[in-house]
Design an enzyme around this catalytic site. Sequence first.
Site, PDB file in Angstrom:
ATOM      1  N   LYS A  90      -0.778  12.769   4.121  1.00 55.62           N
ATOM      2  CA  LYS A  90      -1.425  11.765   3.267  1.00 55.62           C
ATOM      3  C   LYS A  90      -2.903  12.116   3.131  1.00 55.62           C
ATOM      4  CE  LYS A  90      -1.952   6.696   2.833  1.00 55.62           C
ATOM      5  NZ  LYS A  90      -1.691   5.386   3.482  1.00 55.62           N
ATOM      6  N   SER A 136       1.980   0.089   4.841  1.00 57.94           N
ATOM      7  CA  SER A 136       1.792   1.248   3.954  1.00 57.94           C
ATOM      8  C   SER A 136       2.659   2.459   4.267  1.00 57.94           C
ATOM      9  CB  SER A 136       0.325   1.677   3.958  1.00 57.94           C
ATOM     10  OG  SER A 136      -0.404   0.840   3.096  1.00 57.94           O
ATOM     11  N   SER A 161       0.741   1.985   0.578  1.00 60.76           N
ATOM     12  CA  SER A 161      -0.125   2.989  -0.026  1.00 60.76           C
ATOM     13  C   SER A 161       0.325   4.426   0.212  1.00 60.76           C
ATOM     14  CB  SER A 161      -1.553   2.832   0.522  1.00 60.76           C
ATOM     15  OG  SER A 161      -1.584   3.127   1.912  1.00 60.76           O
TER      16      SER A 161
END
Lengths: 483, 488
Positions: B81, B180, B156
């Site tokens: 990420k 997330s 996210s």
Amino acid sequence: MQYEAVIGLEVHVQIKTRSKMYTRVAMEYGREPNTLTDPVVLGFPGVLPVMNKTGLDLIIKTGLMLGCKIADQCKWDRKNYFYPDSTKNYQISQYDQPICEGGYVEIELPGKSRNVMGKHKKVALTRIHLEEDLGKLTHFSTDSLIDFNRAGASLMEIVSEPDMQSADEAFAFLTSLRQSMIYAGISDCDMEKGQMRCDANISIRPEGEARLGTKVELKNLNSISGVRNGIDYEIRRQITLMNDREPIVQETRRWDADSGVSVSMRSKEMAHDYRYFPDPDLMPVQVDREWREQLGEELPEAPFDKQRRFMTDYDLPYTITSVLVPDRTLSEYFEKAISANPTKAQAIGNWITNDLLRELSDSGRSLEDCLIHPEHIVGLVEQVESGAISSNIAKEVFAEMFTTGESAEAIVDRKGLKQSTDVDELAQWCKEAIEANPGSVTDFKSGNEKAINALKGKVMKESKGKANPRIVDEVMRRLLEDV
Amino acid sequence: MSESLHYKTASELSLMLADKSLSAVELTKDVLSRIHKVDEKIKAVTHLDEEDALGQAKASDERRAVGEELGALDGIPIGIKDILAVKGQPLTCGSKILENFVSPYDATSIAKLKRSGGILLCRLNMDEFAMGSSTENSSYFVTSNPWDLQCIPGGSSGGSAAAVASGEAILTLGTDTGGSIRQPASLCGVVGMKPTYGLVSRYGLVAFASSLDQIGPLGRSVEDVALLLHSIAGYDKKDSTSFKLEVPEYRPELHEKKGPWKLGIPKEYFGEGLDAEVRAAVDRAIDYYRSIGCKIQEVSLPHTEYAVATYYILATAEASSNLARFDGVRYGRRSEKATSHVDVYSKSRAEGFGEEVKRRVILGTYVLSSGYYDAYYLRAQKVRTLIRNDFLKVYEEVDALLTPTAPTVAFKKGERASDPLAMYLSDIFTISTNLAGVPAISVPCGSSSSGLPIGLQVIGKPFQESDLLAIAHSFEQAHDFSKVHPSL
């Protein structure tokens, strides 16, 4: 009307830790700008602070030394504001739970003269807390430069109560605080290096009035004399305003040491909302009794306590203690020197504060490099007191001790400096002096008492200083009676 | 080969690498070609350095060839990420304010991955600064759900979930502040886990809300997630909030722990707003556990209804302070229109931050302001304690909790983009665990009539990840939900 000033100080002291407060980067002075940094100091995305335990140890020591109440828990808060001296736009600090509360700084006010002890006073403290230092900004006409070398250094803020009445008291406060900090190895408190910085809150009120006047915060007091001059100026400025019936505005002013005036920086209306909240990156640290006690045991005797002890236990005059005590190493040297014979403390104190300090200063040497073993000084004193050497010879012996590190006895023996007490030998020198100087003899006989000194001087010269002056005096007077 | 390499699990691939029927270079090339084939549609990858990835693969093969000691993930391509710092790689956090920023250091989790031999394959899309539930808040592009390209992948960590689901990476790392990792894992049909707060070092994770953020693994099986978790977990002296403990051997323990467990069904998670198909799938999962002899009991987490409000006060307060450093002075975007230092701040931030980030920074600044602090921040902290106590109390009776991960399956792009409140409710079942600091995992448990995946959330006791993984593993092994892949 008579006015009195009310002064509170906020003193920032950089704590002497090898690395910074929340990262392992070294803390040093005089290095190339922005070389003492890492991603943590520079506030790069993703970094986290980790507490330097030595920083916390040293502030707890400070609190113990100054009689503060030490909190059971050390908690960290973020002080949020945007300014380029901060790499994160918040400063890690302590807001509602300072690590130290209360306490005091004992100060000595100027005495009537230099050799008279002044009045002592305890200036109350509000709190002491720990925070990280910020970067240093240098402003030019169109832009500014930032040096983050000191950013993240361990910094404590010491806040006093509005408990001082004059610039002299503020000066004494800083002097005493600095001395204690140096004593305990907490900071070197060099204002030139920014290790100690001071802001003052100053107001005035009619004498006898209990209510406080409007306070002005004075910043940029960059030297101890700057503190005195800046505060003096500000008190006079406020009194003038009061006498002219002008209002005193609550504001922050900046002291300009070069021009000797203060200038307004901002008024209270522009005060910040720092949005303090507990720093979620740092866990609170429990400070238990054992930890506090251990740190307390490491503390040295406070300077004023030591001075009182020297005066009481060793009967030392104030003047000697006021030279010995401010320098911890020197006072410890003194205590070693007297350990063999404390009854000679005053004589030893005199040798140290006069001759030793002069020799050190002339040679540019520090006490750490001094060759004179402290316990040898008592030997020198005993040589003089037993009459083995004269005080003039003693000076010569001391200089030799300083150069070689030998004991006084060894030097006296080696150089044959032991003074002569052989009455026959002395009588012979005296006779020669009387015969060679009839003028002095006549003067003495006609009542000029001082004329005998010239005759004795000849004897001392002839004996190369080894003649015992007391015996010379006796013999000379006896012989002169017969002339 | 019955299945393409890129859809095999790390556990399977490790065996192939070990018996030398496969090289790390071959595997990496396969995954890279998969990215070339599908990422145009998925848009999960924000940065790819093929030469670097192949270089790492070659180094792994060489280690293996000369018989050097190998890590548990040696040769396995892993996507990261874009919020975790990797030295020499871009670190944008999905934000324009960091568009040209290259990290000068490695996050602790990344350093650990490198030590375990994992290949840092690519960087993955996300909602800007991890603020969002759809990856639509990325300043670069929107990622698609591999099961329906018209739908969002969740967020996210949408890029991390979509990459695993579409075979663009074998494993990925995500971060979870309010769901997330788990919510996009649920919406993309993969396994995703948020460890206990303090299990994985946050050093090098760009903070959104420091007291809630955790790094966690995503993969196509519980076993893979256990493997990756083991590689990144453990105390780190660079993170004061990381916990000193011996990291268990999660993967072997999966097979040792077989239950039966006492499982709680928190009634507050099955009320209004829960999609019927999601509910039905979760009910079937509960039936499974009952069928293997687990004791199922209804429990109550009475402060659940305050979780979203509490979260949006605490998370935004911390974010307002954490994001203050993005000011255009030292790094990142600096507005060219600025004429003063205050201008540098306001214009750089106005240009660099997206709408949702601005909304949260303003909200967080407000709740910390003088005069509001007690009413908002302080009160929210107290409620947070009550929420944590809810969990600790039910854990006196049960080993873990079973809930849906998200109230609905993936929704259409744009559907909730203009309605922040509707978007915030996507995390209604995941937020409490971040507030309580407890671990939770999402594991696929079915799909909707429209073919979109549904996730089962198992919430565990603090630092009892072994149990949590074993419970999820048991369900996964009895079903085929993790074995189906979207057709792309």
